[in-house]
Design a protein around this motif. Structure first.
Motif, PDB file in Angstrom:
ATOM      1  N   MET A 234       0.835  -1.195   0.000  1.00 44.63           N
ATOM      2  CA  MET A 234       0.000   0.000   0.000  1.00 44.63           C
ATOM      3  C   MET A 234       0.872   1.247   0.000  1.00 44.63           C
ATOM      4  O   MET A 234       1.868   1.332   0.727  1.00 44.63           O
ATOM      5  N   TYR A 235       0.476   2.217  -0.831  1.00 47.92           N
ATOM      6  CA  TYR A 235       1.212   3.479  -0.895  1.00 47.92           C
ATOM      7  C   TYR A 235       0.219   4.619  -1.064  1.00 47.92           C
ATOM      8  O   TYR A 235      -0.569   4.638  -2.011  1.00 47.92           O
ATOM      9  N   LEU A 236       0.251   5.567  -0.122  1.00 45.18           N
ATOM     10  CA  LEU A 236      -0.577   6.773  -0.183  1.00 45.18           C
ATOM     11  C   LEU A 236      -2.055   6.432  -0.399  1.00 45.18           C
ATOM     12  O   LEU A 236      -2.727   7.003  -1.252  1.00 45.18           O
ATOM     13  N   GLY A 237      -2.530   5.453   0.363  1.00 49.93           N
ATOM     14  CA  GLY A 237      -3.943   5.117   0.342  1.00 49.93           C
ATOM     15  C   GLY A 237      -4.366   4.140  -0.724  1.00 49.93           C
ATOM     16  O   GLY A 237      -5.542   3.746  -0.767  1.00 49.93           O
ATOM     17  N   ALA A 238      -3.456   3.711  -1.605  1.00 51.16           N
ATOM     18  CA  ALA A 238      -3.816   2.827  -2.708  1.00 51.16           C
ATOM     19  C   ALA A 238      -2.956   1.571  -2.698  1.00 51.16           C
ATOM     20  O   ALA A 238      -1.822   1.577  -2.202  1.00 51.16           O
ATOM     21  N   ILE A 239      -3.480   0.483  -3.247  1.00 54.85           N
ATOM     22  CA  ILE A 239      -2.727  -0.756  -3.411  1.00 54.85           C
ATOM     23  C   ILE A 239      -1.924  -0.660  -4.700  1.00 54.85           C
ATOM     24  O   ILE A 239      -2.470  -0.398  -5.774  1.00 54.85           O
ATOM     25  N   VAL A 240      -0.604  -0.892  -4.606  1.00 57.73           N
ATOM     26  CA  VAL A 240       0.252  -0.790  -5.792  1.00 57.73           C
ATOM     27  C   VAL A 240       0.739  -2.153  -6.274  1.00 57.73           C
ATOM     28  O   VAL A 240       1.186  -2.279  -7.421  1.00 57.73           O
ATOM     29  N   GLU A 241       0.675  -3.180  -5.423  1.00 62.65           N
ATOM     30  CA  GLU A 241       1.078  -4.518  -5.858  1.00 62.65           C
ATOM     31  C   GLU A 241       0.441  -5.558  -4.945  1.00 62.65           C
ATOM     32  O   GLU A 241       0.386  -5.380  -3.724  1.00 62.65           O
ATOM     33  N   VAL A 242      -0.026  -6.652  -5.552  1.00 65.62           N
ATOM     34  CA  VAL A 242      -0.610  -7.758  -4.811  1.00 65.62           C
ATOM     35  C   VAL A 242      -0.116  -9.056  -5.428  1.00 65.62           C
ATOM     36  O   VAL A 242      -0.060  -9.184  -6.660  1.00 65.62           O
ATOM     37  N   GLY A 243       0.247 -10.015  -4.581  1.00 60.79           N
ATOM     38  CA  GLY A 243       0.676 -11.296  -5.109  1.00 60.79           C
ATOM     39  C   GLY A 243       1.105 -12.248  -4.015  1.00 60.79           C
ATOM     40  O   GLY A 243       1.034 -11.924  -2.820  1.00 60.79           O
ATOM     41  N   ASP A 244       1.536 -13.432  -4.420  1.00 64.35           N
ATOM     42  CA  ASP A 244       2.063 -14.417  -3.492  1.00 64.35           C
ATOM     43  C   ASP A 244       3.211 -13.812  -2.683  1.00 64.35           C
ATOM     44  O   ASP A 244       4.059 -13.104  -3.236  1.00 64.35           O
ATOM     45  N   ALA A 245       3.229 -14.076  -1.386  1.00 70.18           N
ATOM     46  CA  ALA A 245       4.191 -13.415  -0.505  1.00 70.18           C
ATOM     47  C   ALA A 245       5.634 -13.663  -0.943  1.00 70.18           C
ATOM     48  O   ALA A 245       6.427 -12.731  -1.057  1.00 70.18           O
ATOM     49  N   ASP A 246       5.988 -14.914  -1.202  1.00 67.66           N
ATOM     50  CA  ASP A 246       7.362 -15.214  -1.595  1.00 67.66           C
ATOM     51  C   ASP A 246       7.729 -14.562  -2.928  1.00 67.66           C
ATOM     52  O   ASP A 246       8.838 -14.051  -3.102  1.00 67.66           O
ATOM     53  N   GLU A 247       6.797 -14.545  -3.869  1.00 64.81           N
ATOM     54  CA  GLU A 247       7.081 -13.963  -5.179  1.00 64.81           C
ATOM     55  C   GLU A 247       7.224 -12.447  -5.100  1.00 64.81           C
ATOM     56  O   GLU A 247       8.096 -11.864  -5.753  1.00 64.81           O
ATOM     57  N   VAL A 248       6.361 -11.807  -4.314  1.00 64.35           N
ATOM     58  CA  VAL A 248       6.440 -10.353  -4.186  1.00 64.35           C
ATOM     59  C   VAL A 248       7.769  -9.937  -3.580  1.00 64.35           C
ATOM     60  O   VAL A 248       8.403  -8.968  -4.019  1.00 64.35           O
ATOM     61  N   PHE A 249       8.241 -10.681  -2.580  1.00 61.37           N
ATOM     62  CA  PHE A 249       9.491 -10.309  -1.923  1.00 61.37           C
ATOM     63  C   PHE A 249      10.717 -10.717  -2.733  1.00 61.37           C
ATOM     64  O   PHE A 249      11.753 -10.056  -2.666  1.00 61.37           O
ATOM     65  N   SER A 250      10.631 -11.784  -3.482  1.00 58.83           N
ATOM     66  CA  SER A 250      11.795 -12.232  -4.248  1.00 58.83           C
ATOM     67  C   SER A 250      11.927 -11.479  -5.569  1.00 58.83           C
ATOM     68  O   SER A 250      13.042 -11.159  -5.995  1.00 58.83           O
ATOM     69  N   THR A 251      10.801 -11.189  -6.236  1.00 58.81           N
ATOM     70  CA  THR A 251      10.843 -10.479  -7.519  1.00 58.81           C
ATOM     71  C   THR A 251       9.779  -9.392  -7.540  1.00 58.81           C
ATOM     72  O   THR A 251       8.754  -9.522  -8.218  1.00 58.81           O
ATOM     73  N   PRO A 252       9.979  -8.313  -6.804  1.00 58.30           N
ATOM     74  CA  PRO A 252       8.987  -7.226  -6.801  1.00 58.30           C
ATOM     75  C   PRO A 252       8.871  -6.593  -8.183  1.00 58.30           C
ATOM     76  O   PRO A 252       9.864  -6.433  -8.889  1.00 58.30           O
ATOM     77  N   ARG A 253       7.650  -6.228  -8.549  1.00 55.91           N
ATOM     78  CA  ARG A 253       7.425  -5.625  -9.856  1.00 55.91           C
ATOM     79  C   ARG A 253       7.118  -4.136  -9.786  1.00 55.91           C
ATOM     80  O   ARG A 253       7.137  -3.458 -10.810  1.00 55.91           O
ATOM     81  N   HIS A 254       6.797  -3.648  -8.620  1.00 52.51           N
ATOM     82  CA  HIS A 254       6.594  -2.203  -8.461  1.00 52.51           C
ATOM     83  C   HIS A 254       7.857  -1.605  -7.833  1.00 52.51           C
ATOM     84  O   HIS A 254       8.426  -2.184  -6.907  1.00 52.51           O
ATOM     85  N   PRO A 255       8.336  -0.464  -8.325  1.00 53.38           N
ATOM     86  CA  PRO A 255       9.553   0.145  -7.751  1.00 53.38           C
ATOM     87  C   PRO A 255       9.448   0.381  -6.250  1.00 53.38           C
ATOM     88  O   PRO A 255      10.440   0.217  -5.526  1.00 53.38           O
ATOM     89  N   TYR A 256       8.271   0.735  -5.767  1.00 54.94           N
ATOM     90  CA  TYR A 256       8.109   0.970  -4.332  1.00 54.94           C
ATOM     91  C   TYR A 256       8.257  -0.328  -3.546  1.00 54.94           C
ATOM     92  O   TYR A 256       8.870  -0.352  -2.472  1.00 54.94           O
ATOM     93  N   THR A 257       7.723  -1.411  -4.074  1.00 59.07           N
ATOM     94  CA  THR A 257       7.867  -2.709  -3.410  1.00 59.07           C
ATOM     95  C   THR A 257       9.330  -3.094  -3.317  1.00 59.07           C
ATOM     96  O   THR A 257       9.792  -3.620  -2.297  1.00 59.07           O
TER      97      THR A 257
END
Length: 337
Positions: A234-257
């Motif tokens: 979540m960034y500034l009130g909005a969701i910017v990325e959603v996905g499997d926990a391991d995948e989001v942390f290993s290969t983030p697709r949003h620069p903020y993530t």
């Protein structure tokens, strides 16, 4: 972890928004508005744990309170177990309190200091008319035992407990009526690291034992990764990325993530620390959010398109959803700062 297998979401939010009014003017048009939650859409499947992460002030706690209808929703739609609960009155929402509960960040502030622990844990049963007095006492003792406390602790006041014990009491109170959904708002942020691990392990055990569904809110990515099946950033009130926990942390697709992931401390003995992604500036004021992509003022990949057009949260074939005009696919670009 228990992965969700049912196709029907237990909780579904569609373009959920929460706007606060600020200032003392008698004219509503002159009062400033804060979009704490800005058109958030998400689903929580039965039996899973959805982690929500982001910087302080990004709207995580406001979202959690909206999901449990502790606060009114400004716009959008909220469904629980297939039922629209967006506009239910306090009287109508009361029976659903048995199905959804919340664990708060500050256990001391959420417990009435003037009442004994036994009375605090018995209150849900009395409000909903469940059980006789002797039965309630037995249930209170069982709740205390299940969260790692003793039955005699029911006679004590909250100030006689440590921070970790108070949080256990808060969890016991939330579990009293066997809810389906538990929203935990920064439940371990005020605790020592060793106590944090105990509380996380307790929550994981309770999830397996009672078949609970969690929405776990935190700013500590390591904690969220440990307990969550999926993660929403979540960034500034909005969701910017959603996905499997391991995948989001290993290969983030949003620069903020990616910035959040690389801010996690990693011990590296006798090795050169690799260059980490950094973010420019501070979180923009929620009173005057930037136009277009809310992250473009801090992102090195910002281009003209980001400044005029807000990216939609687009779901890919693999289930990952990203709100970014230029997602980080493949090898991470360098030079975020």
């Amino acid at each position: 972890m228990t992965m969700a297998t049912a196709q029907k979401p237990l909780l579904r939010a569609t373009k959920l928004s929460k706007i606060y009014k600020s200032g003392r003017s008698l004219l509503p048009s002159r009062r400033q508005q804060v979009h704490a939650v800005n058109e958030v859409s998400l689903e929580v499947m039965p039996g899973e744990t959805l982690g929500i992460v982001g910087e302080s002030g990004c709207g995580k706690s406001s979202l959690g309170r909206c999901l449990t209808r502790l606060q009114d929703i400004s716009s959008g739609r909220l469904e629980f177990d297939g039922r629209d609960i967006t506009d239910l009155s306090l009287r109508q929402i009361r029976p659903l309190r048995r199905e959804m509960q919340m664990v708060f960040q500050d256990p001391a502030a959420s417990l009435n200091a003037r009442r004994r622990v036994g009375d605090l844990l018995a209150e849900p049963f009395r409000i909903h008319g469940i059980g006789a007095r002797s039965e309630i006492e037995d249930r209170v003792s069982e709740l205390l035992r299940r969260v790692g406390l003793r039955s005699e602790h029911a006679l004590r006041f909250p100030h006689e407990f440590s921070g970790g014990q108070k949080q256990r009491i808060g969890i016991a109170r939330a579990l009293a009526l066997h809810p389906k959904l538990l929203v935990a708002d920064e439940p371990v942020s005020a605790l020592d690291v060793s106590i944090q691990a105990q509380i996380i392990n307790l929550l994981a055990e309770l999830r397996e034992e009672f078949g609970l569904t969690y929405v776990f809110i935190a700013h500590d990515l390591a904690v969220v990764r440990q307990i969550s099946n999926r993660v929403a950033v979540m960034y500034l009130g909005a969701i910017v990325e959603v996905g499997d926990a391991d995948e989001v942390f290993s290969t983030p697709r949003h620069p903020y993530t990616r910035v959040l992931r690389e801010a996690m401390p990693e011990p590296r003995l006798h090795a050169k620390r690799p260059e980490r992604a950094q973010v420019k500036g501070d979180l923009p004021s929620p009173f005057s959010p930037p136009p277009g992509c809310p992250f473009h003022t801090r992102c090195a990949f910002a281009k003209e398109r980001r400044e005029v057009q807000r990216p939609a949260l687009v779901k890919a074939a693999d289930g990952r959803a990203v709100a970014c005009h230029y997602p980080l696919d493949g090898p991470h670009p360098t030079g975020l700062a």
